[in-house]
Design a protein around this motif. Structure first.
Motif, PDB file in Angstrom:
ATOM      1  N   LEU A 133      17.849  13.877-109.884  1.00 38.02           N
ATOM      2  CA  LEU A 133      18.744  14.469-110.871  1.00 38.02           C
ATOM      3  C   LEU A 133      18.804  13.618-112.137  1.00 38.02           C
ATOM      4  CD1 LEU A 133      22.077  16.263-110.286  1.00 38.02           C
ATOM      5  CD2 LEU A 133      21.975  14.471-112.001  1.00 38.02           C
TER       6      LEU A 133
ATOM      7  N   GLU B 262      28.825  20.587-107.775  1.00 38.97           N
ATOM      8  CA  GLU B 262      28.538  22.016-107.707  1.00 38.97           C
ATOM      9  C   GLU B 262      29.489  22.841-108.554  1.00 38.97           C
ATOM     10  OE1 GLU B 262      31.352  21.329-104.183  1.00 38.97           O
ATOM     11  OE2 GLU B 262      30.128  20.206-105.639  1.00 38.97           O
TER      12      GLU B 262
ATOM     13  N   THR C 195      18.009  12.081-104.103  1.00 42.19           N
ATOM     14  CA  THR C 195      18.662  13.145-104.866  1.00 42.19           C
ATOM     15  C   THR C 195      19.194  12.622-106.192  1.00 42.19           C
ATOM     16  OG1 THR C 195      19.269  14.369-102.874  1.00 42.19           O
ATOM     17  CG2 THR C 195      20.561  14.809-104.859  1.00 42.19           C
TER      18      THR C 195
ATOM     19  N   ALA D 154      19.536  20.407-109.930  1.00 42.92           N
ATOM     20  CA  ALA D 154      18.994  19.399-109.014  1.00 42.92           C
ATOM     21  C   ALA D 154      20.051  18.801-108.102  1.00 42.92           C
ATOM     22  CB  ALA D 154      18.313  18.292-109.822  1.00 42.92           C
ATOM     23  N   TRP D 155      21.308  19.233-108.258  1.00 39.86           N
ATOM     24  CA  TRP D 155      22.375  18.738-107.385  1.00 39.86           C
ATOM     25  C   TRP D 155      22.128  19.166-105.936  1.00 39.86           C
ATOM     26  CZ3 TRP D 155      25.794  21.286-104.167  1.00 39.86           C
ATOM     27  CH2 TRP D 155      26.819  20.499-103.618  1.00 39.86           C
ATOM     28  N   ARG D 156      22.395  18.254-105.026  1.00 35.55           N
ATOM     29  CA  ARG D 156      22.336  18.544-103.596  1.00 35.55           C
ATOM     30  C   ARG D 156      23.589  17.973-102.944  1.00 35.55           C
ATOM     31  NH1 ARG D 156      19.075  21.068-105.664  1.00 35.55           N
ATOM     32  NH2 ARG D 156      16.850  21.314-105.219  1.00 35.55           N
ATOM     33  N   PRO D 157      24.024  18.545-101.827  1.00 33.38           N
ATOM     34  CA  PRO D 157      25.256  18.060-101.186  1.00 33.38           C
ATOM     35  C   PRO D 157      25.228  16.592-100.796  1.00 33.38           C
ATOM     36  CG  PRO D 157      24.625  20.212-100.296  1.00 33.38           C
ATOM     37  CD  PRO D 157      23.484  19.756-101.162  1.00 33.38           C
ATOM     38  N   ASP D 158      24.051  16.023-100.646  1.00 30.21           N
ATOM     39  CA  ASP D 158      23.968  14.620-100.221  1.00 30.21           C
ATOM     40  C   ASP D 158      23.954  13.633-101.384  1.00 30.21           C
ATOM     41  OD1 ASP D 158      21.475  15.029-101.315  1.00 30.21           O
ATOM     42  OD2 ASP D 158      20.335  14.488 -99.516  1.00 30.21           O
ATOM     43  N   ILE D 159      24.258  14.101-102.607  1.00 33.07           N
ATOM     44  CA  ILE D 159      24.063  13.249-103.782  1.00 33.07           C
ATOM     45  C   ILE D 159      24.912  11.980-103.762  1.00 33.07           C
ATOM     46  CG2 ILE D 159      25.823  14.392-105.236  1.00 33.07           C
ATOM     47  CD1 ILE D 159      23.738  14.078-107.567  1.00 33.07           C
TER      48      ILE D 159
END
Length: 543
Positions: A385, A227, A381, A366-371
């Motif tokens: 990405l 992020e 995820t 496309a980043w998500r905290p669960d990557i």
């Protein structure tokens, strides 16, 4: 009195000084800095810039000072650190691999010189030494421009000297290569317009053993899918690294470097600072006898590596036109063409960098905290990405068409033709001899490069058996006092690469003026146009 005063001793100003000096123009370069900087800033001389450095006789020195020839130029997109398997790995050849391949390719699709990764703090001292050794060039650091006056016959610059004193320098022309906060541009009242994008922190670290220990592979760029827009760049000695990220505090940067490294390393923090990505273009590039070039004329973010390289192109274009004007063979359209040719290229390259930045933003979105999670959701995820990054990251790195394919379409120094020709804004390079384009590189039958046979002069290329009034064209250029030569092109590739044109007139910067198949047009008009004695494009035919 120097004929040209250059304000700004970065890569663009130094390149201009070298180009002018090698063409017999006396020039003085001043820079307000007492010493050269120690920040990486630009990191790569692209293929077109290296071709121009080859013509200046310094390409080999730049390669010897830069990234070793056998280190690949790969680009990675990673999660968390450079120790985890990459989501995306784009492979790009080392200089040695590129050069070996290029020897076997003779279809005009590849440049004569590969790119070269070299940090600005390495390139600047090298260019400064070359400039200082070039006859007719004077370099003065610690000298700051405080004002200028153009009286129509020349330019008077007011300068604060290194010892705190002041002096005036009189020159025929002045060129501002003094960066985004250009004193010259402000003195002329020229606006720089565009967008500010992302604010980042940059840090420079000395870490001698990290590069050899990176487990996922050697490369030049390591993007971290997080992020913070984290981005690790390998510098030319592979012992220094610059890290860019959107973080709140300076002290966050060393901790982030440790996290990105992903393994225990000894390092020293050399610099931390903030900078803002900007994409901007000056309203104009000239006011009377004063010109601007490089970052003074355009701000191009590092995405795509077009900033310094666009400025180096400005320098090469302006140098031969100043030389022709000062030596008396150039007409009034010669210097007028500088803005008409280079500003559209600045606008084009700003747009290309914007597209590359947009591609990078697309995959980062496309980043998500669960990557990083070892879960089905985390895997989805990462896959999503990676799919976007595999496509969109290429806009930053696969842009040979932007580097080589630019064309001076509205120049008074170029013969007009009907039709559009290959798209000069394409990221893919299509070799062409369309007027205004860079002459595609080919190998001659004797194994030498055609570009190496072409000096800083007008050159008529002709293939064996061509019947053309070479003497008439030579005489037309001689009447102006312009340098001219004719070169026979013996190469099996010429017919195809040069699109059936057996006659091609190129300028001192190796851009095409005119092309034809059998006969030359009226020599006097062709020489007049090429040398800037006509104010507009004309069509002379290609019979």
């Amino acid at each position: 009195m120097p004929e040209v005063l250059i304000v700004g001793g970065g890569p663009v100003g130094l390149t201009l000084a070298i180009e002018l000096g090698q063409q017999g123009v006396t020039c003085a370069l001043i820079d307000k800095r007492a010493e050269l900087g120690r920040l990486p800033k630009m990191e790569r001389c692209n293929a077109r810039t290296m071709e121009n450095f080859r013509r200046a006789g310094i390409a080999d020195r730049i390669r010897a000072a830069g990234l070793p020839r056998d280190v690949p130029m790969d680009v990675f997109v990673c999660v968390e650190s450079v120790t985890r398997p990459p989501l995306v790995h784009h492979r790009y050849p080392s200089v040695a691999e590129f050069a070996a391949t290029a020897r076997d390719v003779n279809d005009g699709s590849l440049p004569l010189e590969p790119y070269q990764l070299i940090s600005q703090y390495t390139l600047e001292p090298l260019l400064r030494e070359v400039a200082e050794r070039t006859p007719g060039v004077t370099v003065r650091f610690g000298h700051e421009l405080t004002g200028l006056e153009d009286d129509g016959d020349g330019v008077t610059a007011r300068v604060r000297t290194a010892d705190g004193g002041s002096r005036e320098i009189r020159a025929d022309y002045l060129v501002g290569c003094d960066g985004g906060n250009s004193t010259v541009r402000r003195a002329l009242g020229i606006e720089l317009r565009g967008d500010s994008l992302l604010e980042l922190r940059q840090a420079l670290f000395h870490c001698p053993d990290l590069f050899d220990r990176i487990p996922i592979g050697k490369g030049r760029h390591y993007h971290i899918a997080d992020e913070r827009s984290s981005f690790l760049i390998v510098q030319d000695d592979t012992r220094h690294f610059s890290l860019h990220a959107s973080v709140d505090r300076d002290e966050d940067m060393p901790r982030l470097f440790e996290s990105v490294a992903g393994l225990p390393v000894d390092y020293e923090t050399l610099y931390i600072g903030r900078w803002t990505q900007r994409l901007m273009l000056a309203d104009r590039y000239r006011d009377g006898r004063v010109f601007i070039a490089g970052d003074a004329a355009h701000l191009v973010i590092p995405t795509g590596g077009l900033g310094m390289n666009t400025g180096a192109g400005d320098a090469v274009d302006l140098a031969w036109k100043l030389a022709g004007t000062l030596r008396g063979w150039g007409g009034p359209a010669l210097l007028d063409s500088y803005e008409r040719e280079r500003r559209p290229i600045g606008e084009r390259n700003v747009a290309a960098s914007r597209k590359a930045a947009g591609g990078r933003r697309a995959w980062r979105a496309a980043w998500r905290p669960d990557i990083a999670d070892d879960t089905p959701a985390g895997a989805r995820t990462r896959a999503a990405l990676a799919a976007i990054a595999d496509r969109e990251q290429r806009w930053s790195n696969d842009l040979l068409g932007i580097e080589l394919g630019y064309r001076y379409r509205d120049s008074p120094l170029v013969v007009s033709e009907e039709g559009d020709g290959p798209d000069p804004n394409s990221f893919q390079y299509t070799p062409t001899t369309w007027p205004g384009a860079r002459l595609p590189h080919i190998w001659l039958d004797d194994g030498t490069a055609l570009h190496d046979h072409l000096g800083r002069r007008f050159t008529l290329l002709y293939t064996p058996g061509t019947e053309a009034d070479v003497a008439g064209l030579a005489g037309a250029f001689a009447r102006y006092g312009a340098p001219f030569a004719a070169v026979e092109v013996r190469s099996a590739a010429a017919e195809t690469v040069y699109e059936g044109h057996r006659l091609i007139l190129v300028r001192p910067d190796l851009h095409v003026v005119w092309r034809g198949r059998d006969k030359l047009p009226e020599p006097g008009r062709l020489a007049a146009l090429a040398g800037g004695h006509l104010s507009h494009q004309i069509a002379l035919g290609r019979s």
